[in-house]
Design a protein around this motif. Structure first.
Motif, PDB file in Angstrom:
ATOM      1  N   UNK A   1       0.540  -1.356   0.006  1.00 39.49           N
ATOM      2  CA  UNK A   1       0.200   0.083  -0.249  1.00 39.49           C
ATOM      3  C   UNK A   1       1.036   1.400  -0.066  1.00 39.49           C
ATOM      4  N   UNK A   2       1.636   1.352  -0.723  1.00 41.56           N
ATOM      5  CA  UNK A   2       2.733   2.028  -0.206  1.00 41.56           C
ATOM      6  C   UNK A   2       4.278   2.491  -1.646  1.00 41.56           C
ATOM      7  N   UNK A   3       4.692   3.388  -2.200  1.00 45.07           N
ATOM      8  CA  UNK A   3       5.241   3.424  -3.096  1.00 45.07           C
ATOM      9  C   UNK A   3       6.939   3.217  -3.024  1.00 45.07           C
ATOM     10  N   UNK A   4       6.733   3.027  -1.768  1.00 49.15           N
ATOM     11  CA  UNK A   4       8.513   3.096  -1.171  1.00 49.15           C
ATOM     12  C   UNK A   4       8.372   1.077  -1.094  1.00 49.15           C
ATOM     13  N   UNK A   5       7.374   0.483  -0.432  1.00 52.99           N
ATOM     14  CA  UNK A   5       7.774  -0.758  -0.593  1.00 52.99           C
ATOM     15  C   UNK A   5       7.966  -1.479  -2.256  1.00 52.99           C
ATOM     16  N   UNK A   6       6.756  -0.895  -3.146  1.00 51.53           N
ATOM     17  CA  UNK A   6       6.991  -1.153  -4.353  1.00 51.53           C
ATOM     18  C   UNK A   6       8.336  -0.921  -4.659  1.00 51.53           C
ATOM     19  N   UNK A   7       8.388   0.460  -4.602  1.00 55.05           N
ATOM     20  CA  UNK A   7      10.303   0.632  -5.725  1.00 55.05           C
ATOM     21  C   UNK A   7      11.580  -0.794  -4.593  1.00 55.05           C
ATOM     22  N   UNK A   8      11.451  -1.507  -3.534  1.00 55.37           N
ATOM     23  CA  UNK A   8      11.928  -1.946  -2.987  1.00 55.37           C
ATOM     24  C   UNK A   8      11.611  -3.786  -4.667  1.00 55.37           C
ATOM     25  N   UNK A   9      10.463  -3.432  -4.282  1.00 53.40           N
ATOM     26  CA  UNK A   9      10.324  -5.005  -5.153  1.00 53.40           C
ATOM     27  C   UNK A   9      11.026  -4.988  -6.559  1.00 53.40           C
ATOM     28  N   UNK A  10      10.157  -3.643  -6.892  1.00 48.12           N
ATOM     29  CA  UNK A  10      10.886  -3.817  -7.762  1.00 48.12           C
ATOM     30  C   UNK A  10      12.213  -4.154  -8.924  1.00 48.12           C
ATOM     31  N   UNK A  11      13.119  -3.134  -8.307  1.00 50.54           N
ATOM     32  CA  UNK A  11      14.509  -3.847  -8.076  1.00 50.54           C
ATOM     33  C   UNK A  11      14.719  -4.828  -7.901  1.00 50.54           C
ATOM     34  N   UNK A  12      14.152  -5.439  -6.784  1.00 52.32           N
ATOM     35  CA  UNK A  12      14.606  -7.102  -6.278  1.00 52.32           C
ATOM     36  C   UNK A  12      14.495  -7.755  -7.823  1.00 52.32           C
ATOM     37  N   UNK A  13      13.244  -7.485  -7.374  1.00 52.97           N
ATOM     38  CA  UNK A  13      12.593  -8.870  -9.067  1.00 52.97           C
ATOM     39  C   UNK A  13      13.243  -8.181 -10.582  1.00 52.97           C
ATOM     40  N   UNK A  14      13.289  -6.932 -10.962  1.00 56.91           N
ATOM     41  CA  UNK A  14      13.752  -6.385 -12.216  1.00 56.91           C
ATOM     42  C   UNK A  14      16.015  -7.337 -12.302  1.00 56.91           C
ATOM     43  N   UNK A  15      16.423  -7.293 -10.763  1.00 56.29           N
ATOM     44  CA  UNK A  15      17.674  -7.565 -10.533  1.00 56.29           C
ATOM     45  C   UNK A  15      17.575  -8.940 -10.729  1.00 56.29           C
ATOM     46  N   UNK A  16      16.159  -9.583 -10.472  1.00 53.63           N
ATOM     47  CA  UNK A  16      16.091 -11.378 -10.490  1.00 53.63           C
ATOM     48  C   UNK A  16      15.581 -11.694 -11.904  1.00 53.63           C
ATOM     49  N   UNK A  17      15.687 -11.071 -12.890  1.00 56.05           N
ATOM     50  CA  UNK A  17      14.109 -11.204 -13.672  1.00 56.05           C
ATOM     51  C   UNK A  17      13.402 -11.595 -13.562  1.00 56.05           C
ATOM     52  N   UNK A  18      12.208 -11.309 -12.525  1.00 55.31           N
ATOM     53  CA  UNK A  18      11.154 -11.820 -12.195  1.00 55.31           C
ATOM     54  C   UNK A  18      10.010 -10.821 -12.953  1.00 55.31           C
ATOM     55  N   UNK A  19       8.781 -11.434 -12.892  1.00 60.07           N
ATOM     56  CA  UNK A  19       7.664 -10.569 -13.689  1.00 60.07           C
ATOM     57  C   UNK A  19       6.922  -9.554 -11.963  1.00 60.07           C
ATOM     58  N   UNK A  20       6.816  -8.694 -12.574  1.00 57.38           N
ATOM     59  CA  UNK A  20       6.369  -7.825 -11.175  1.00 57.38           C
ATOM     60  C   UNK A  20       5.285  -7.164 -11.675  1.00 57.38           C
ATOM     61  N   UNK A  21       3.763  -7.760 -10.842  1.00 62.57           N
ATOM     62  CA  UNK A  21       2.722  -7.478 -11.384  1.00 62.57           C
ATOM     63  C   UNK A  21       2.309  -6.155 -10.367  1.00 62.57           C
ATOM     64  N   UNK A  22       1.724  -4.944 -10.754  1.00 61.33           N
ATOM     65  CA  UNK A  22       1.692  -4.130 -10.245  1.00 61.33           C
ATOM     66  C   UNK A  22       0.181  -4.298 -10.080  1.00 61.33           C
ATOM     67  N   UNK A  23      -0.262  -3.222  -8.635  1.00 61.83           N
ATOM     68  CA  UNK A  23      -1.921  -3.255  -9.266  1.00 61.83           C
ATOM     69  C   UNK A  23      -1.619  -2.483  -7.548  1.00 61.83           C
ATOM     70  N   UNK A  24      -2.817  -0.696  -7.433  1.00 63.44           N
ATOM     71  CA  UNK A  24      -3.381  -0.359  -6.683  1.00 63.44           C
ATOM     72  C   UNK A  24      -4.075  -0.066  -6.604  1.00 63.44           C
ATOM     73  N   UNK A  25      -4.642   1.268  -5.908  1.00 62.75           N
ATOM     74  CA  UNK A  25      -6.338   1.244  -5.004  1.00 62.75           C
ATOM     75  C   UNK A  25      -6.505   2.681  -4.745  1.00 62.75           C
ATOM     76  N   UNK A  26      -7.608   3.632  -4.651  1.00 60.62           N
ATOM     77  CA  UNK A  26      -7.891   4.724  -4.547  1.00 60.62           C
ATOM     78  C   UNK A  26      -8.888   5.236  -4.098  1.00 60.62           C
ATOM     79  N   UNK A  27     -10.711   4.703  -3.526  1.00 57.93           N
ATOM     80  CA  UNK A  27     -11.921   5.299  -3.728  1.00 57.93           C
ATOM     81  C   UNK A  27     -11.722   4.477  -4.765  1.00 57.93           C
TER      82      UNK A  27
END
Lengths: 248, 74
Positions: free
Chosen positions: A131-157
């Motif tokens: 539920x936050x951009x900081x964690x998403x950036x961590x996941x994105x960097x780690x996924x990219x480094x390992x060549x793993x697809x990263x499926x982002x989702x976010x919601x608001x109202x």
């Protein structure tokens, strides 16, 4: 080639086996897959349910929170009797009841640069339920480094977004949301069905990626507006200057 | 504040026509509109615009621009 399917599995997944895009090969790929889900809340909980139901063989579930009463308008994996229990434990129990063939591992943790390695180790795909951009950036960097697809989702109202970031094929999260030092937005209001729409899109992308692999379309950045029921697809090219994906 | 004799152009912002001062960049438009979301996503004539290009991307008459406030809840 992945493991074979038992007669029980062929019966359980019959309606997927009928689909030419999945078939027995695709179902065996799902059975052999390991998927990490970071955050088991409104988005991650529903994605976990879809993944287990579809026959993903191994789920890694990460969350640091306990179930709270204000979660229950949208986090449909949990019930009133779960209040105060760890979400990872409740999710594991619920998924076991749904599909005993799905193996689950729980990670009672906050997603950060140190903890993410264990969560993603050996994974085929990671789903964003944070539920936050900081964690998403961590996941994105780690996924990219390992060549793993990263499926982002976010919601608001009434609104939500979803994108599949696939190393080597698409832009990455930081191409879209570069780290400018801007503060995180405060927690927003949300209704359950918005999380349902976005989690369903994330799950479709995840299942496509796991079964169709390189032939699965990435789909761009999808923006959903619930008030006028509008979907918009935004094509995002990889940023040649992106500090995460431009060097890989 | 608009200046006397300032020229304006018409562009489409989120599906609605709007007159804006001529010569604005995307960054200047965001200021003009008092957009406060630092993560806002911009699509200009069907193309995504990187945030680093907002200051150097100029708007022309008839441009169609979409401002999308991203969603980060989970």
């Amino acid at each position: 080639m992945p493991e074979t399917l038992s007669p029980d599995e062929k019966d359980r997944y019959r309606r997927q086996l009928q689909m030419p895009e999945i078939g027995e090969d695709g179902q065996r790929r799902l059975k052999a897959a390991t998927v990490a889900i970071a955050g088991i809340g409104g988005l991650g909980g529903l994605c976990a349910y879809y993944m287990a139901a579809a026959g993903v063989g191994h789920l890694r579930l990460a969350d640091m929170d306990q179930v709270a009463i204000h979660n229950l308008n949208r986090q449909l994996l949990y019930a009133s009797g779960d209040i105060g229990r760890a979400k990872t434990v409740c999710a594991r129990d619920r998924l076991k009841a749904l599909n005993p063939l799905c193996r689950t591992e729980t990670f009672q943790m906050r997603v950060d640069d140190e903890s993410v390695a264990a969560l993603l180790e050996g994974c085929d795909l990671v789903i964003d339920g944070t539920d936050n951009l900081t964690s998403r950036r961590v996941l994105n960097r780690a996924a990219w480094k390992r060549r793993i697809p990263f499926i982002y989702g976010g919601v608001n109202g009434f609104n939500g977004m979803m994108a599949a970031f696939i190393p080597g094929r698409t832009a990455c999260l930081e191409c879209v949301f570069p780290d400018t030092g801007a503060p995180e937005p405060p927690p927003s209001g949300i209704i359950g069905p918005t999380a349902g729409v976005i989690a369903a899109l994330q799950s479709i992308q995840a299942l496509k990626q796991l079964t169709l692999q390189d032939s699965a379309g990435s789909g761009g950045l999808i923006h959903f507006r619930g008030l006028d029921l509008r979907f918009k697809k935004i094509t995002v090219d990889r940023d040649p200057a992106c500090r995460v994906c431009s060097s890989t | 504040m608009d200046m006397p004799n300032q020229t304006f152009i018409e562009i489409i912002i989120n599906d609605l026509p709007e007159k804006i001062p001529a010569g604005l960049s995307v960054q200047a438009l965001l200021t003009h509109l008092e957009e406060r979301d630092p993560h806002v996503i911009i699509e200009l004539n069907g193309r995504y615009v990187y945030a680093k290009d907002y200051a150097t991307t100029l708007l022309n008459p008839g441009d169609q621009i979409e401002l999308i406030n991203p969603d980060f809840g989970g």
